[in-house]
Motif scaffolding. Sequence first.
Motif, mmCIF file in Angstrom:
data_model
loop_
_atom_site.group_PDB
_atom_site.id
_atom_site.type_symbol
_atom_site.label_atom_id
_atom_site.label_comp_id
_atom_site.label_asym_id
_atom_site.label_seq_id
_atom_site.Cartn_x
_atom_site.Cartn_y
_atom_site.Cartn_z
ATOM 1 N N VAL A 1 -32.790 7.010 -6.746
ATOM 2 C CA VAL A 1 -33.276 8.336 -6.362
ATOM 3 C C VAL A 1 -32.394 8.863 -5.249
ATOM 4 O O VAL A 1 -32.261 8.236 -4.198
ATOM 5 C CB VAL A 1 -34.744 8.274 -5.900
ATOM 6 N N ALA A 2 -31.811 10.022 -5.469
ATOM 7 C CA ALA A 2 -30.940 10.628 -4.460
ATOM 8 C C ALA A 2 -31.767 11.448 -3.478
ATOM 9 O O ALA A 2 -32.707 12.137 -3.867
ATOM 10 C CB ALA A 2 -29.901 11.521 -5.140
ATOM 11 N N GLY A 3 -31.408 11.357 -2.205
ATOM 12 C CA GLY A 3 -32.028 12.201 -1.196
ATOM 13 C C GLY A 3 -33.445 11.836 -0.827
ATOM 14 O O GLY A 3 -34.192 12.656 -0.292
ATOM 15 N N PHE B 1 -39.685 8.397 -1.922
ATOM 16 C CA PHE B 1 -40.240 9.732 -2.110
ATOM 17 C C PHE B 1 -39.189 10.778 -1.749
ATOM 18 O O PHE B 1 -38.357 10.560 -0.877
ATOM 19 C CB PHE B 1 -41.468 9.932 -1.218
ATOM 20 N N VAL B 2 -39.273 11.901 -2.433
ATOM 21 C CA VAL B 2 -38.380 13.019 -2.151
ATOM 22 C C VAL B 2 -39.218 14.196 -1.679
ATOM 23 O O VAL B 2 -40.232 14.535 -2.307
ATOM 24 C CB VAL B 2 -37.562 13.417 -3.403
ATOM 25 N N MET C 1 -33.152 5.832 4.306
ATOM 26 C CA MET C 1 -33.824 6.565 5.370
ATOM 27 C C MET C 1 -35.321 6.280 5.314
ATOM 28 O O MET C 1 -35.935 6.329 4.246
ATOM 29 C CB MET C 1 -33.568 8.068 5.212
ATOM 30 N N THR C 2 -35.910 5.996 6.460
ATOM 31 C CA THR C 2 -37.335 5.715 6.528
ATOM 32 C C THR C 2 -38.135 7.008 6.459
ATOM 33 O O THR C 2 -37.814 7.992 7.133
ATOM 34 C CB THR C 2 -37.671 4.967 7.828
ATOM 35 N N LEU C 3 -39.155 7.030 5.648
ATOM 36 C CA LEU C 3 -40.009 8.203 5.505
ATOM 37 C C LEU C 3 -41.026 8.230 6.638
ATOM 38 O O LEU C 3 -41.698 7.235 6.907
ATOM 39 C CB LEU C 3 -40.733 8.152 4.163
ATOM 40 N N ARG C 4 -41.145 9.388 7.283
ATOM 41 C CA ARG C 4 -42.142 9.583 8.333
ATOM 42 C C ARG C 4 -43.378 10.215 7.718
ATOM 43 O O ARG C 4 -43.312 11.324 7.194
ATOM 44 C CB ARG C 4 -41.584 10.489 9.430
ATOM 45 N N LEU C 5 -44.487 9.516 7.799
ATOM 46 C CA LEU C 5 -45.705 10.014 7.169
ATOM 47 C C LEU C 5 -46.490 10.964 8.047
ATOM 48 O O LEU C 5 -47.169 11.863 7.548
ATOM 49 C CB LEU C 5 -46.604 8.834 6.780
ATOM 50 N N GLY C 6 -46.416 10.777 9.359
ATOM 51 C CA GLY C 6 -47.244 11.588 10.228
ATOM 52 C C GLY C 6 -48.717 11.255 10.043
ATOM 53 O O GLY C 6 -49.087 10.186 9.563
#
Length: 217
Positions: A158-160, A212-213, A1-6
Amino acid sequence: MTLRLGMPRRLLVIAPHADDEAIGVHAMMTRLKRRGVTVQVVVVTDGAASHPSSVRWPRRRLVAERRRESRRVLRQIGVSAAAVTFLDLPDGLLHTKAAAARRGLARTIGNHGPTLIVSPAHDDDHVDHRTVAACVEALRRPGVRMLTYPVWPAGRAVAGGGALFLTAQERLAKRRAIRSYRTQTGRITDDPDCFTMTRAQIAAFTGPREVFVERRR
């Protein structure tokens, strides 16, 4: 899943040791700095425990050089020395100074509007990282987004998590940055019990993603 930084007003990166900021968050810092986000870094420990038996690198010299390494690497991505704070707490024994760590981190976190705080994972293999994670969790502020990053063991699943997918240029820049922490990558050779990052570890740290989680309430 791609992390959205905003678009946070400020990115605060909390590193247990000088080099963790580059290992975990180099690409994120680079991207947000280019977008005009204020980037600050806190290095919690003095880093003196990596080479305890070195004659040529006694504690004072080693601590000073580790500071220089962090400032040099961060300057390359536009983070000034004034934006880097060193709490100078004991490397390897941070759990004995957890209250001091909380006080130092509380001063740095402050209240600066929309902030993204990135700190170590609570289940990291290194006790200093786990101590920092617990301190940051205790200082949670309303309206502050918190992410965690893994370090040890290098390359662990890393999960999640959400990922920033790095370009080839970002991976190369990160590899150069990590190798610039020369006290940790082979420069010091007169301590048989020293810590030195292996090639395999550096390769794991400079893979195609930074993961990152999200810390949930």
